[in-house]
Design a protein around this motif. Structure first.
Motif, short mmCIF file in Angstrom:
data_model
loop_
_atom_site.label_atom_id
_atom_site.label_comp_id
_atom_site.label_asym_id
_atom_site.label_seq_id
_atom_site.Cartn_x
_atom_site.Cartn_y
_atom_site.Cartn_z
N TRP A 61 6.59 4.37 -6.17
CA TRP A 61 6.27 4.02 -4.79
C TRP A 61 7.50 4.32 -3.96
O TRP A 61 8.61 3.88 -4.30
CB TRP A 61 5.90 2.54 -4.70
CG TRP A 61 4.52 2.27 -5.22
CD1 TRP A 61 3.40 2.04 -4.48
CD2 TRP A 61 4.10 2.21 -6.60
NE1 TRP A 61 2.32 1.85 -5.31
CE2 TRP A 61 2.72 1.96 -6.61
CE3 TRP A 61 4.77 2.37 -7.82
CZ2 TRP A 61 1.99 1.83 -7.78
CZ3 TRP A 61 4.04 2.26 -9.00
CH2 TRP A 61 2.67 1.99 -8.97
N GLU A 109 -8.09 -4.89 -0.43
CA GLU A 109 -7.36 -4.64 -1.68
C GLU A 109 -8.32 -4.28 -2.82
O GLU A 109 -7.99 -3.48 -3.68
CB GLU A 109 -6.49 -5.84 -2.06
CG GLU A 109 -5.23 -5.94 -1.23
CD GLU A 109 -4.33 -4.71 -1.32
OE1 GLU A 109 -3.91 -4.34 -2.44
OE2 GLU A 109 -4.05 -4.11 -0.27
N ARG A 111 -9.09 -0.71 -2.32
CA ARG A 111 -7.93 0.09 -2.73
C ARG A 111 -7.89 0.23 -4.25
O ARG A 111 -7.67 1.32 -4.77
CB ARG A 111 -6.64 -0.56 -2.22
CG ARG A 111 -5.39 0.22 -2.66
CD ARG A 111 -4.11 -0.44 -2.18
NE ARG A 111 -2.94 0.26 -2.66
CZ ARG A 111 -2.38 1.31 -2.08
NH1 ARG A 111 -2.90 1.82 -0.98
NH2 ARG A 111 -1.30 1.87 -2.59
N ASP A 122 2.73 -3.83 -3.22
CA ASP A 122 3.12 -2.89 -4.27
C ASP A 122 3.02 -3.55 -5.65
O ASP A 122 2.63 -2.91 -6.62
CB ASP A 122 4.53 -2.36 -4.03
CG ASP A 122 4.60 -1.41 -2.85
OD1 ASP A 122 3.55 -0.94 -2.38
OD2 ASP A 122 5.72 -1.13 -2.39
N ASP A 165 -1.53 8.62 -0.09
CA ASP A 165 -1.58 7.68 1.03
C ASP A 165 -3.05 7.38 1.31
O ASP A 165 -3.94 8.07 0.80
CB ASP A 165 -0.89 8.27 2.27
CG ASP A 165 -0.61 7.22 3.35
OD1 ASP A 165 -0.62 6.01 3.04
OD2 ASP A 165 -0.39 7.62 4.50
N GLU A 171 2.71 5.88 -1.25
CA GLU A 171 3.49 5.37 -0.12
C GLU A 171 3.72 3.87 -0.34
O GLU A 171 2.78 3.11 -0.60
CB GLU A 171 2.77 5.59 1.20
CG GLU A 171 3.58 5.08 2.37
CD GLU A 171 2.98 5.41 3.71
OE1 GLU A 171 3.20 4.61 4.64
OE2 GLU A 171 2.31 6.45 3.84
N ARG A 172 4.96 3.47 -0.25
CA ARG A 172 5.31 2.06 -0.38
C ARG A 172 4.70 1.29 0.79
O ARG A 172 4.70 1.74 1.92
CB ARG A 172 6.84 1.93 -0.35
CG ARG A 172 7.32 0.49 -0.42
CD ARG A 172 8.82 0.42 -0.39
NE ARG A 172 9.32 1.00 -1.64
CZ ARG A 172 10.52 1.55 -1.77
NH1 ARG A 172 11.32 1.62 -0.74
NH2 ARG A 172 10.91 2.03 -2.92
N ARG A 173 4.19 0.10 0.48
CA ARG A 173 3.66 -0.77 1.53
C ARG A 173 4.66 -1.90 1.74
O ARG A 173 5.58 -1.77 2.51
CB ARG A 173 2.27 -1.27 1.15
CG ARG A 173 1.30 -0.09 1.00
CD ARG A 173 -0.11 -0.47 0.71
NE ARG A 173 -0.27 -1.12 -0.59
CZ ARG A 173 -1.30 -1.86 -0.93
NH1 ARG A 173 -2.27 -2.09 -0.07
NH2 ARG A 173 -1.40 -2.40 -2.12
N HIS A 174 4.51 -2.99 1.06
CA HIS A 174 5.57 -4.00 0.99
C HIS A 174 5.51 -4.62 -0.39
O HIS A 174 4.57 -4.41 -1.15
CB HIS A 174 5.54 -5.03 2.13
CG HIS A 174 4.36 -5.94 2.17
ND1 HIS A 174 4.12 -6.91 1.24
CD2 HIS A 174 3.34 -6.02 3.05
CE1 HIS A 174 3.02 -7.55 1.54
NE2 HIS A 174 2.52 -7.03 2.63
#
Length: 189
Positions: free
Chosen positions: A144, A88, A91, A120, A10, A113-116
């Motif tokens: 994810w 991003e 990231r 992803d 995360d 951890e899944r984001r959207h």
């Protein structure tokens, strides 16, 4: 030989200080269910998940004490130079470094951890590029997941939150968990 670890990942951001933190906590398969049970036991009534930023300092002290008892191991990548308009990019740089670091550890599964779906998808595209460049260990399997259904994702959230506080000068939480966590600092510009 021990079975390989799974790494749960995360992130946290400190926009005012230009930092992007990505934490990976390693969990062995024989400890995973017990850790999930211990983490779920920390939930308050009507609370669906643990999330560092939603807690007050009294509660954070409880969470960090419980996490410290689990003796977490892992890696935290701290990306400096975060431009709030280019999160991003930071990231991607942190993720690339983190995945490369996994090669030096006995990790086979990496769970983010899944984001959207759109964000992803960007992660999946980065992974394809890294695989094509041989810039990540080929043995890694990435997935994810939703933190509502995978409590082990709460561990890196708490670790990243504690280091985030330490980066702002409040080391009381981080000092309880940092013993077996590697911190790597990179330029995230």
């Amino acid at each position: 030989m021990n079975p390989p670890f799974s790494a749960y990942v995360d992130e946290s951001m400190l926009l005012t200080q230009g930092l992007y933190l990505m934490a990976a906590v390693f969990v062995g398969p024989i400890h995973a269910d017990a850790c999930r049970h211990d983490l779920r036991a920390l939930l308050l009534r009507r609370q669906k998940r643990l999330h560092w930023r939603d807690e007050n300092d009294k509660r954070r002290a409880q969470l960090i004490e419980a996490v410290a008892a689990l003796r977490p191991t892992g890696i935290v990548v701290v990306g400096a130079g975060l431009d709030p308009k280019r999160q991003e990019r930071a990231r991607r740089k942190c993720m690339e470094h983190l995945l490369w670091e996994m090669g030096g550890h006995h990790v086979h599964d990496v769970i983010f951890e899944r984001r959207h779906s759109e964000l992803d998808l960007r992660d999946h595209e980065l992974v394809a590029v890294l695989q094509g460049r041989h810039s990540m260990p080929p043995k890694l399997r990435l997935s994810w997941r939703d933190p509502l259904t995978e409590p082990l994702l709460w561990l890196p959230d708490i670790i990243a939150g504690a280091l985030s506080r330490a980066e702002r000068g409040d080391c009381r939480f981080w000092s309880q968990v940092n013993a077996d966590l590697l911190v790597r600092r990179i330029d995230a510009r």
